[in-house]
Design an enzyme around this catalytic site. Sequence first.
Site, mmCIF file in Angstrom:
data_model
loop_
_atom_site.group_PDB
_atom_site.id
_atom_site.type_symbol
_atom_site.label_atom_id
_atom_site.label_comp_id
_atom_site.label_asym_id
_atom_site.label_seq_id
_atom_site.Cartn_x
_atom_site.Cartn_y
_atom_site.Cartn_z
ATOM 1 N N GLU A 114 -27.162 -2.816 -34.624
ATOM 2 C CA GLU A 114 -26.841 -1.877 -35.999
ATOM 3 C C GLU A 114 -25.760 -2.502 -36.821
ATOM 4 O O GLU A 114 -24.860 -3.412 -36.501
ATOM 5 C CB GLU A 114 -26.217 -0.439 -35.522
ATOM 6 C CG GLU A 114 -27.204 0.300 -34.574
ATOM 7 C CD GLU A 114 -26.386 1.278 -33.932
ATOM 8 O OE1 GLU A 114 -25.309 1.590 -34.323
ATOM 9 O OE2 GLU A 114 -27.089 2.142 -32.942
ATOM 10 N N CYS A 127 -19.575 -3.731 -41.655
ATOM 11 C CA CYS A 127 -19.371 -3.557 -40.433
ATOM 12 C C CYS A 127 -20.691 -4.228 -39.547
ATOM 13 O O CYS A 127 -21.659 -3.650 -39.433
ATOM 14 C CB CYS A 127 -18.985 -2.071 -39.993
ATOM 15 S SG CYS A 127 -18.842 -1.877 -37.980
ATOM 16 N N CYS A 134 -23.331 -4.226 -24.917
ATOM 17 C CA CYS A 134 -21.945 -4.696 -24.619
ATOM 18 C C CYS A 134 -21.836 -4.615 -23.016
ATOM 19 O O CYS A 134 -22.321 -3.699 -22.484
ATOM 20 C CB CYS A 134 -21.050 -3.865 -25.519
ATOM 21 S SG CYS A 134 -19.350 -4.150 -25.048
ATOM 22 N N CYS A 138 -16.854 0.305 -21.586
ATOM 23 C CA CYS A 138 -15.982 1.411 -21.893
ATOM 24 C C CYS A 138 -16.717 2.711 -21.924
ATOM 25 O O CYS A 138 -17.625 2.996 -22.611
ATOM 26 C CB CYS A 138 -15.516 1.093 -23.383
ATOM 27 S SG CYS A 138 -14.533 -0.351 -23.253
ATOM 28 N N CYS A 141 -17.862 4.873 -25.453
ATOM 29 C CA CYS A 141 -18.393 4.055 -26.198
ATOM 30 C C CYS A 141 -20.068 3.908 -25.953
ATOM 31 O O CYS A 141 -20.494 3.826 -24.900
ATOM 32 C CB CYS A 141 -17.837 2.683 -26.210
ATOM 33 S SG CYS A 141 -18.805 1.600 -27.427
ATOM 34 N N ASN A 329 -15.460 9.271 -32.671
ATOM 35 C CA ASN A 329 -16.832 9.443 -33.110
ATOM 36 C C ASN A 329 -17.516 9.988 -31.761
ATOM 37 O O ASN A 329 -17.931 8.986 -31.340
ATOM 38 C CB ASN A 329 -17.353 8.378 -34.178
ATOM 39 C CG ASN A 329 -18.536 8.949 -34.909
ATOM 40 O OD1 ASN A 329 -19.077 9.930 -34.637
ATOM 41 N ND2 ASN A 329 -18.843 7.990 -36.007
ATOM 42 N N CYS A 372 -20.755 2.802 -33.578
ATOM 43 C CA CYS A 372 -21.847 1.538 -32.917
ATOM 44 C C CYS A 372 -22.530 2.083 -31.569
ATOM 45 O O CYS A 372 -21.892 2.633 -30.907
ATOM 46 C CB CYS A 372 -21.018 0.471 -32.846
ATOM 47 S SG CYS A 372 -19.749 0.642 -31.364
#
Length: 380
Positions: A114, A127, A134, A138, A141, A329, A372
């Site tokens: 994205e 961004c 990833c 975390c 996230c 978010n 994200c």
Amino acid sequence: MSPMPEPTHLPLVLTPPRGRAKPPRHLADLTLAERLEEATRLGLPGFRARQLSVHYFDRLVDDPEQMTDLPLAQRAELVTGFLPELMTPLRTLEADRGTTRKTLWRLFDGALVESVLMRYPDRATMCVSSQAGCGMACPFCATGQGGLQRNMSTAEIVEQVVAGARALARGEVPGGPGRVSNVVFMGMGEPLANYHAVVGAVRRLTSPAPDGLGMSARGVTVSTVGLVPRIRQLAAEGLPVTLALSLHAPDDELRNELVPINTRYSVAETVEAAWDYARTTKRRVSIEYAMMRGINDQAHRADLLADVLGSVGDPAPWGWVHVNLIPLNEVRGSKFTRSSDEDMDTFQRRLLERGISTTMRDTRGSDIDAACGQLAATEG
């Protein structure tokens, strides 16, 4: 006491899985000198590579029919060889009256990433993602929940910015024709875990046209959860980009849970590396701190954060650090929720009272899954 997040035992994958096919080599993967060499190797005049570079980085052309200075008989071969298609847009969502545009891309191997274009009155920021997925795990996230698929190439990273630059130049974003002024590596992935491709992308973004887009390095921000050796390596690159450290907690006990890489590099080690970066580059470091209700938003943690940031020194009269508080978010189904406005205001006030430069991030695009990984998760 407020509930603590469950311990995370996922492996900290710092390299992508092996055996995947590599993205096609693109003009943006190469320096201008390397492009000239490649053209010569293919039996073409070197200036053809320079012409293609002008079309891609300067004129932002993506239609071969507009590359009229290339011989018609060789045009398709040149474009296929130097400008292969790297990613296909699947969905573009808009918010803030069209000035925030999030695009979901499918890469050549089916991986989803994205990027977000955010236009403000005085600037336009892209961004970008640096990895598909990833490996930092975390728990709050969306990207971290899916694990790491692979690193992105330099050209795949650059193409996200070029696509945004084209949209602005063509007047597709409200506000009339414009240009990308800022790039933040805060999309999917841990940028410093894909170090060489990210540094290559920064060099391509900041090199003068037609070698690159000609952006100011001071308009580029590279984020990290705290890969200390890479922070120190980046400080030696001679690139005056802004470093953004995703800290999210001022103490090891909590940060071990929120940012598992902290079990390798403690808060003290990570903050010291960030301070060294500021001292070396003379660039103020941004501390990213996502505000989570009942987890890391207590007033005493604001005091502890001020203590931690004030313990390393001050390499310049203007202060070495700025804290960027981020209203979380929220990810659907997650137990991590956004802090109350009252708690966030108190947290910010406590930092300001201690002399720590602090602002609250503008929350754009929450209605289009702008955090994200959220859009990719719903598509995938």
